[in-house]
Design a protein around this motif. Structure first.
Motif, PDB file in Angstrom:
ATOM      1  N   LEU A  78       0.936  -1.026  -0.167  1.00 52.21           N
ATOM      2  CA  LEU A  78       0.085   0.027  -0.093  1.00 52.21           C
ATOM      3  C   LEU A  78       0.900   1.184  -0.060  1.00 52.21           C
ATOM      4  N   ARG A  79       1.891   1.220   0.737  1.00 54.29           N
ATOM      5  CA  ARG A  79       2.876   2.245   0.824  1.00 54.29           C
ATOM      6  C   ARG A  79       3.468   2.656  -0.601  1.00 54.29           C
ATOM      7  N   LEU A  80       4.208   1.637  -1.228  1.00 61.96           N
ATOM      8  CA  LEU A  80       4.701   1.661  -2.252  1.00 61.96           C
ATOM      9  C   LEU A  80       3.694   2.345  -3.498  1.00 61.96           C
ATOM     10  N   HIS A  81       2.518   1.682  -3.584  1.00 60.13           N
ATOM     11  CA  HIS A  81       1.534   2.257  -4.451  1.00 60.13           C
ATOM     12  C   HIS A  81       1.222   3.531  -4.375  1.00 60.13           C
ATOM     13  N   LYS A  82       1.302   4.027  -2.811  1.00 59.91           N
ATOM     14  CA  LYS A  82       0.942   5.458  -2.608  1.00 59.91           C
ATOM     15  C   LYS A  82       2.048   6.396  -2.975  1.00 59.91           C
ATOM     16  N   GLU A  83       3.210   5.994  -2.977  1.00 59.28           N
ATOM     17  CA  GLU A  83       4.422   7.041  -3.371  1.00 59.28           C
ATOM     18  C   GLU A  83       4.772   6.727  -4.768  1.00 59.28           C
ATOM     19  N   LEU A  84       4.299   5.676  -5.581  1.00 68.45           N
ATOM     20  CA  LEU A  84       4.712   5.588  -7.031  1.00 68.45           C
ATOM     21  C   LEU A  84       4.554   6.892  -7.695  1.00 68.45           C
ATOM     22  N   SER A  85       3.293   7.513  -7.576  1.00 67.62           N
ATOM     23  CA  SER A  85       3.090   8.706  -8.251  1.00 67.62           C
ATOM     24  C   SER A  85       3.926   9.909  -8.134  1.00 67.62           C
ATOM     25  N   LYS A  86       4.786   9.765  -7.065  1.00 64.09           N
ATOM     26  CA  LYS A  86       5.357  10.909  -6.727  1.00 64.09           C
ATOM     27  C   LYS A  86       7.000  10.603  -7.453  1.00 64.09           C
ATOM     28  N   LEU A  87       7.267   9.617  -7.837  1.00 59.73           N
ATOM     29  CA  LEU A  87       8.420   9.278  -8.629  1.00 59.73           C
ATOM     30  C   LEU A  87       8.653   9.804 -10.031  1.00 59.73           C
ATOM     31  N   THR A  88       9.754  10.455 -10.235  1.00 53.55           N
ATOM     32  CA  THR A  88       9.863  11.014 -11.461  1.00 53.55           C
ATOM     33  C   THR A  88      10.767  10.371 -12.617  1.00 53.55           C
ATOM     34  N   ALA A  89      11.288   9.158 -12.077  1.00 51.45           N
ATOM     35  CA  ALA A  89      12.464   8.481 -12.806  1.00 51.45           C
ATOM     36  C   ALA A  89      11.760   7.793 -14.022  1.00 51.45           C
ATOM     37  N   ASP A  90      12.685   7.606 -15.181  1.00 50.98           N
ATOM     38  CA  ASP A  90      12.001   7.038 -16.210  1.00 50.98           C
ATOM     39  C   ASP A  90      11.895   5.625 -16.061  1.00 50.98           C
ATOM     40  N   ASN A  91      12.287   5.022 -14.979  1.00 52.53           N
ATOM     41  CA  ASN A  91      12.015   3.300 -14.655  1.00 52.53           C
ATOM     42  C   ASN A  91      11.289   3.080 -13.646  1.00 52.53           C
ATOM     43  N   VAL A  92      10.294   3.932 -13.387  1.00 45.66           N
ATOM     44  CA  VAL A  92       9.255   3.599 -12.335  1.00 45.66           C
ATOM     45  C   VAL A  92       8.755   2.042 -12.374  1.00 45.66           C
ATOM     46  N   PRO A  93       8.815   1.376 -11.252  1.00 40.83           N
ATOM     47  CA  PRO A  93       8.334  -0.050 -11.597  1.00 40.83           C
ATOM     48  C   PRO A  93       6.761  -0.070 -11.578  1.00 40.83           C
ATOM     49  N   ALA A  94       6.029  -1.255 -12.169  1.00 43.61           N
ATOM     50  CA  ALA A  94       4.595  -1.214 -12.493  1.00 43.61           C
ATOM     51  C   ALA A  94       4.360  -2.383 -11.257  1.00 43.61           C
ATOM     52  N   LEU A  95       3.925  -2.056  -9.979  1.00 38.59           N
ATOM     53  CA  LEU A  95       3.731  -3.231  -9.077  1.00 38.59           C
ATOM     54  C   LEU A  95       2.238  -3.650  -9.069  1.00 38.59           C
ATOM     55  N   PRO A  96       2.346  -5.176  -8.664  1.00 36.15           N
ATOM     56  CA  PRO A  96       0.878  -5.513  -8.613  1.00 36.15           C
ATOM     57  C   PRO A  96       0.353  -4.922  -7.152  1.00 36.15           C
ATOM     58  N   ARG A  97      -1.095  -5.109  -7.285  1.00 37.04           N
ATOM     59  CA  ARG A  97      -1.705  -4.734  -6.159  1.00 37.04           C
ATOM     60  C   ARG A  97      -2.127  -5.964  -5.337  1.00 37.04           C
ATOM     61  N   ALA A  98      -2.168  -5.767  -4.061  1.00 37.54           N
ATOM     62  CA  ALA A  98      -2.758  -6.728  -3.007  1.00 37.54           C
ATOM     63  C   ALA A  98      -4.016  -6.795  -3.073  1.00 37.54           C
ATOM     64  N   VAL A  99      -4.506  -7.980  -3.229  1.00 38.59           N
ATOM     65  CA  VAL A  99      -6.165  -8.094  -3.416  1.00 38.59           C
ATOM     66  C   VAL A  99      -6.715  -9.115  -2.378  1.00 38.59           C
ATOM     67  N   ALA A 100      -6.106  -9.866  -1.822  1.00 33.36           N
ATOM     68  CA  ALA A 100      -6.492 -10.785  -0.729  1.00 33.36           C
ATOM     69  C   ALA A 100      -5.358 -11.543  -0.169  1.00 33.36           C
ATOM     70  N   GLU A 101      -5.733 -12.205   0.770  1.00 29.91           N
ATOM     71  CA  GLU A 101      -4.906 -13.020   1.904  1.00 29.91           C
ATOM     72  C   GLU A 101      -5.393 -14.318   2.025  1.00 29.91           C
ATOM     73  N   VAL A 102      -4.878 -15.632   1.713  1.00 30.24           N
ATOM     74  CA  VAL A 102      -5.563 -16.639   1.813  1.00 30.24           C
ATOM     75  C   VAL A 102      -4.662 -17.578   2.619  1.00 30.24           C
ATOM     76  N   GLY A 103      -5.164 -18.514   3.252  1.00 30.96           N
ATOM     77  CA  GLY A 103      -4.307 -19.411   4.026  1.00 30.96           C
ATOM     78  C   GLY A 103      -3.801 -20.722   3.318  1.00 30.96           C
ATOM     79  N   SER A 104      -4.439 -21.972   3.428  1.00 29.11           N
ATOM     80  CA  SER A 104      -3.991 -22.642   2.379  1.00 29.11           C
ATOM     81  C   SER A 104      -4.337 -22.509   1.263  1.00 29.11           C
ATOM     82  N   LEU A 105      -3.593 -23.082   0.242  1.00 30.45           N
ATOM     83  CA  LEU A 105      -3.409 -22.776  -1.103  1.00 30.45           C
ATOM     84  C   LEU A 105      -3.057 -24.041  -2.185  1.00 30.45           C
ATOM     85  N   GLU A 106      -3.784 -24.368  -2.825  1.00 24.01           N
ATOM     86  CA  GLU A 106      -3.641 -25.265  -3.834  1.00 24.01           C
ATOM     87  C   GLU A 106      -3.980 -24.972  -5.343  1.00 24.01           C
TER      88      GLU A 106
END
Length: 118
Positions: free
Chosen positions: A34-62
């Motif tokens: 969340l913090r990184l997404h909040k700050e991405l728009s403030k970056l002025t570099a040419d190579n600002v990364p595209a970050l995925p967004r957290a959408v859920a948290e799950v316990g067991s996973l198959e």
């Protein structure tokens, strides 16, 4: 076996990524995301990364074949650190973002060592 959870991230192209995290540290990854997404728009570099967004948290996973990618938490945070370390930012103090990433990186390293997984 340690208590693990998975943070579900969605990339801009819609693809999914499950990051396997110690349950005790998943919140920190979500907060960092969340913090990184909040700050991405403030970056002025040419190579600002595209970050995925957290959408859920799950316990067991198959995962069914081809459903999504799965990555370990330490690997994900290491990639995140390398990505942000490569950003050549002149205006925004990117060091503060790197400090937050590296703090989680250090905590995960300690956790994995304590669990005997490194």
């Amino acid at each position: 076996m340690p208590d693990m959870t998975h943070v579900l991230l969605q990339r801009a192209d819609g693809s999914l990524l499950f990051v396997e995290m110690p349950a005790s540290h998943a919140y920190q990854l979500n907060a960092l995301n969340l913090r990184l997404h909040k700050e991405l728009s403030k970056l002025t570099a040419d190579n600002v990364p595209a970050l995925p967004r957290a959408v859920a948290e799950v316990g067991s996973l198959e995962l069914m074949e081809g459903a999504a990618e799965r990555i370990g938490g330490m690997d994900y945070v290491n990639e995140l650190e390398a990505t942000f370390a490569a950003v050549r930012e002149g205006e925004y103090p990117i060091v503060s973002l790197l400090t937050e990433i590296r703090a989680l990186q250090a905590q995960l390293e300690q956790w994995y060592e304590e669990e005997g997984l490194l």
